[in-house]
Write an enzyme that holds these catalytic residues in place. Structure first.
Site: not given
Ligand code: AHR
Length: 503
Positions: A312, A194
């Site tokens: 994710e 990110e």
């Molecule tokens: O999964 C929690 C957080 O969500 C992670 O650390 C990040 O990459 C995303 O914003």
């Protein structure tokens, strides 16, 4: 409980009355809809956050909770049962604040640091050697997330060398002195996380330059993964594909599902029909996001060399007062979100080669929840288990005619489906009845009997607790063909996964 298809229509809804079944038609063809479903789309994500690593997975070798070199046996046993093809670690946001050197060497001498993003302190008791032991206990592949946000390129390159170098180098020798002779295989390596946000708040152009620089110094065979989109930013994908394609093998998408918005996400349990519909609508949005990114990637990479990793994904609700960071319960609705997401991954196999649910234990859409020595498996765990036959199968073209249903301002199709050909020639069907009130009757053109399992429950927020761990568990399911072919009866709010043998 054995739910036979013929009996399913008699099931009552959560409101007591048996509702009229919705008629759905599914026409299955023999034509492949894309390349095979990579088992790695059933991958996982583990971050140093809340009780995800410590307590959830790691209790330490000295713990009275049964463990193998610190990793708890109950959780590892369950994860082995469902199969963990790949694990991403150590973050998330945490990765861009992580110095790998903090987590090697004598555990008693490892520095304690603040956990900048998630609060509290980090003991570094779990570092590279411990994580790789977990990878080996699970028979998984490692996907390391490197720090591009707060450490120089040399630190990233040295971590990779430390882990993977054979022969006589200072870093390989240091690894040996720390107890590991053989190099590890690091199949996947993430260059930052990110970068548009917690990874450094970078402009796409700046990130792209940095990516190229960091990736240049990564030594050895690994899939170089560029940090991609998480906010619907097409421009970022354009820039990365234009300027960094030569230095990456995959780029990422982060996609979180919630009934509300970031300021008020909604509750994990005790929600109403509207929240059910909003959540599933949000989950279904992943398909459009993947399509939009695929379109941009196709323009720059028509040969489809670069993969898309949804590294994710999952539900994100408001954390209850007093709970550890990002802890949430997990209900039948989460299992439905998982099924909807798997179906989307199956529709995009030409690009989506990996996906990692966030996160494994005690954090967000977890597979298991723990409290001291107690562990309970979630409905999401059971959804992963149900879909296991799809790993490595080939998606098939199929036509689904399902009427929509409306809840407030949200319209959803009554039923979603995924169809694939397994290696033994059998046809796999995953049928998801999104309607919380009405059963569905799915008439297919298949002629043989179906065997599999169903996941459902009486309440839309049914969930497993330490006291009632079997409130939401799969039940056997079977259906025999009639003169018109195979018809499957789906209870309201259910997931049915069956195999139909080749005939
Ligand atoms: O999964 C929690 C957080 O969500 C992670 O650390 C990040 O990459 C995303 O914003």
């Amino acid at each position: 409980m054995k739910i036979l298809a013929t009996a399913a229509l008699a099931l009552c809804t959560a409101f007591g009355a048996a509702a009229q079944a919705v008629d759905v038609k599914l026409t299955v063809t023999n034509e492949a809809a894309g390349p095979r479903i990579e088992p790695t789309v059933y991958g996982h994500f583990v971050e140093h956050l809340g009780r995800g690593v410590y307590e959830g997975l790691w209790v330490g070798p000295e713990s009275t909770i049964p463990n193998t070199r610190g990793w708890r046996n109950d959780v590892v046993g369950a994860l082995r049962q469902v199969g963990i093809p790949v694990m991403r670690w150590p973050g998330g946001c945490y990765a861009d604040d992580y110095d790998w050197r903090d987590g090697i060497g004598d555990p008693a001498k490892r520095p304690v640091r603040f956990n900048k993003w998630w609060g509290g302190t980090e003991s570094n008791r779990v570092g590279t050697h411990e994580f790789m032991d977990l990878v080996e206990q699970l028979g998984s592949e490692a996907y390391m997330a490197g720090n591009m946000g707060s450490m120089p390129p040399r630190a990233m390159a040295e971590w990779m060398e430390y882990m993977t170098a054979d022969g006589k180098t200072a870093l390989a020798d240091e690894r040996r002195r720390n107890g590991r002779d053989k190099p590890w295989t690091i199949k996947y390596f993430g260059v930052g996380n990110e970068s548009w946000g917690c990874g450094g708040n970078m402009r796409p152009e700046y990130q792209s330059d940095l990516h190229n620089q960091y990736a240049t110094f990564l030594r050895g065979q690994t899939v170089r993964v560029a940090s991609g989109d998480g906010t619907g930013n097409d421009h970022l994908i354009e820039v990365l594909m234009q300027r960094s394609a030569a230095h990456m093998d995959a780029l990422t998408l982060h996609y979180y599902t919630m009934p509300g918005d970031w300021s008020k996400k909604g509750d994990a349990t005790g929600f109403d029909m509207q929240a059910w519909a909003r959540t599933l609508h949000s989950a279904r949005g992943i398909d459009n996001r993947i399509s939009a990114i695929t379109k941009i990637m196709d323009k720059h990479d028509p040969a489809k060399r670069i993969a898309l990793y949804v590294d994710e994904w999952g539900t994100w609700y408001d954390t209850p007062q007093g709970a550890s960071a990002l802890y949430q319960q997990n209900s039948l609705r989460d299992a439905m979100v998982a099924a909807v997401s798997f179906n989307a991954f199956h529709r995009h196999t030409a690009r989506v080669k990996m996906a990692n649910i966030a996160q494994m234990v005690n954090v967000l859409q977890a597979m298991a929840l723990t409290e001291g020595a107690k562990m309970v498996l979630t409905p999401t765990f059971h959804a992963f288990d149900l879909y296991k036959p799809f790993r490595g199968a080939t998606p098939l073209q199929a036509q689904l005619q399902a009427p929509p249903f409306r809840t407030g301002d949200i319209e959803l199709p009554a039923v979603e489906a995924s169809v694939a050909r397994a290696a033994d020639g059998s046809t796999l069907l995953a049928l998801v009845n999104l309607d919380p009130q009405r059963p569905a009757r799915v008439a297919t053109n298949l002629k043989a009997a179906a065997q599999g399992r169903v996941l459902t429950a009486a309440a839309i927020d049914a969930h497993n607790t330490f006291d009632k761990p079997k409130a939401v568990v799969p039940a056997p399911y079977s259906a025999r063909p009639g003169p018109q072919g195979l018809t499957l009866e789906l209870p309201a709010k259910s997931i049915v996964v069956v195999s139909v043998p080749k005939h």
